[in-house]
Scaffold this motif. Structure first.
Motif, PDB file in Angstrom:
ATOM      1  N   LEU A   1     -17.417  -0.150   5.088  1.00 32.84           N
ATOM      2  CA  LEU A   1     -17.664  -1.554   5.388  1.00 32.84           C
ATOM      3  C   LEU A   1     -17.370  -1.828   6.856  1.00 32.84           C
ATOM      4  N   ASN A   2     -18.075  -2.795   7.397  1.00 33.99           N
ATOM      5  CA  ASN A   2     -17.771  -3.301   8.735  1.00 33.99           C
ATOM      6  C   ASN A   2     -16.508  -4.146   8.631  1.00 33.99           C
ATOM      7  N   LYS A   3     -15.712  -4.192   9.688  1.00 35.68           N
ATOM      8  CA  LYS A   3     -14.442  -4.926   9.619  1.00 35.68           C
ATOM      9  C   LYS A   3     -14.658  -6.410   9.362  1.00 35.68           C
ATOM     10  N   ASN A   4     -15.735  -6.977   9.893  1.00 31.55           N
ATOM     11  CA  ASN A   4     -16.009  -8.396   9.653  1.00 31.55           C
ATOM     12  C   ASN A   4     -16.427  -8.649   8.210  1.00 31.55           C
ATOM     13  N   THR A   5     -17.125  -7.708   7.610  1.00 35.00           N
ATOM     14  CA  THR A   5     -17.520  -7.832   6.207  1.00 35.00           C
ATOM     15  C   THR A   5     -16.281  -7.831   5.320  1.00 35.00           C
ATOM     16  N   ALA A   6     -15.355  -6.937   5.609  1.00 32.85           N
ATOM     17  CA  ALA A   6     -14.117  -6.873   4.828  1.00 32.85           C
ATOM     18  C   ALA A   6     -13.320  -8.161   4.994  1.00 32.85           C
ATOM     19  N   ALA A   7     -13.253  -8.657   6.221  1.00 33.01           N
ATOM     20  CA  ALA A   7     -12.523  -9.902   6.476  1.00 33.01           C
ATOM     21  C   ALA A   7     -13.168 -11.065   5.726  1.00 33.01           C
ATOM     22  N   ARG A   8     -14.494 -11.091   5.686  1.00 34.47           N
ATOM     23  CA  ARG A   8     -15.206 -12.157   4.977  1.00 34.47           C
ATOM     24  C   ARG A   8     -14.926 -12.092   3.479  1.00 34.47           C
ATOM     25  N   LYS A   9     -14.928 -10.883   2.915  1.00 36.02           N
ATOM     26  CA  LYS A   9     -14.656 -10.728   1.485  1.00 36.02           C
ATOM     27  C   LYS A   9     -13.240 -11.206   1.153  1.00 36.02           C
ATOM     28  N   LYS A  10     -12.271 -10.834   1.984  1.00 36.70           N
ATOM     29  CA  LYS A  10     -10.896 -11.243   1.751  1.00 36.70           C
ATOM     30  C   LYS A  10     -10.753 -12.760   1.888  1.00 36.70           C
ATOM     31  N   SER A  11     -11.398 -13.319   2.881  1.00 37.34           N
ATOM     32  CA  SER A  11     -11.328 -14.760   3.107  1.00 37.34           C
ATOM     33  C   SER A  11     -11.940 -15.535   1.953  1.00 37.34           C
ATOM     34  N   ARG A  12     -13.098 -15.104   1.484  1.00 39.10           N
ATOM     35  CA  ARG A  12     -13.761 -15.792   0.376  1.00 39.10           C
ATOM     36  C   ARG A  12     -12.943 -15.699  -0.904  1.00 39.10           C
ATOM     37  N   LEU A  13     -12.253 -14.579  -1.092  1.00 38.67           N
ATOM     38  CA  LEU A  13     -11.396 -14.432  -2.268  1.00 38.67           C
ATOM     39  C   LEU A  13     -10.267 -15.457  -2.217  1.00 38.67           C
ATOM     40  N   VAL A  14      -9.615 -15.574  -1.076  1.00 39.53           N
ATOM     41  CA  VAL A  14      -8.496 -16.507  -0.947  1.00 39.53           C
ATOM     42  C   VAL A  14      -8.972 -17.948  -1.115  1.00 39.53           C
ATOM     43  N   ILE A  15     -10.138 -18.273  -0.556  1.00 35.86           N
ATOM     44  CA  ILE A  15     -10.691 -19.616  -0.710  1.00 35.86           C
ATOM     45  C   ILE A  15     -10.968 -19.919  -2.181  1.00 35.86           C
ATOM     46  N   ALA A  16     -11.545 -18.961  -2.901  1.00 28.85           N
ATOM     47  CA  ALA A  16     -11.829 -19.141  -4.326  1.00 28.85           C
ATOM     48  C   ALA A  16     -10.535 -19.308  -5.118  1.00 28.85           C
ATOM     49  N   LEU A  17      -9.518 -18.533  -4.773  1.00 29.96           N
ATOM     50  CA  LEU A  17      -8.237 -18.631  -5.476  1.00 29.96           C
ATOM     51  C   LEU A  17      -7.582 -19.984  -5.228  1.00 29.96           C
ATOM     52  N   ASN A  18      -7.693 -20.483  -3.998  1.00 32.44           N
ATOM     53  CA  ASN A  18      -7.123 -21.788  -3.688  1.00 32.44           C
ATOM     54  C   ASN A  18      -7.846 -22.896  -4.445  1.00 32.44           C
TER      55      ASN A  18
END
Length: 89
Positions: A67-84
């Motif tokens: 994965l590209n580092k920005n793709t990984a960051a986006r996946k992690k960010s979207r997960l946290v947003i969904a959890l919130n």
């Protein structure tokens, strides 16, 4: 099909790597789905472990070049947003 021996080898290697990459990306998607499912059950310890696993898999994929580092960051960010969002319901 290629005629040169080294080209034939490269084709085999590319197929093997593509298979590995697909498998790894699938495991990331599965981990994200599990984390979201655990979030609905509201088990804090299991949720922390699941989110940690997603972060670990994403970071490992970046280090392996899957994965590209920005793709990984986006996946992690979207997960946290969904959890919130689930936590605020």
């Amino acid at each position: 099909m290629a005629n040169i021996k080294s080209s034939k080898k490269r084709i085999l290697i590319a197929e093997r790597n593509a298979e590995r990459n697909i498998s790894f990306k699938s495991s990331i998607k599965t981990a994200i789905k599990k984390a979201l499912a655990i979030a609905e059950s509201e088990d804090k310890n299991a949720l922390a472990a699941a989110v940690s696993k997603v972060y670990q898999l994403c970071d490992k994929a970046v280090s392996k070049g899957i994965l590209n580092k920005n793709t990984a960051a986006r996946k992690k960010s979207r997960l946290v947003i969904a959890l919130n969002k689930l936590a605020n319901k």
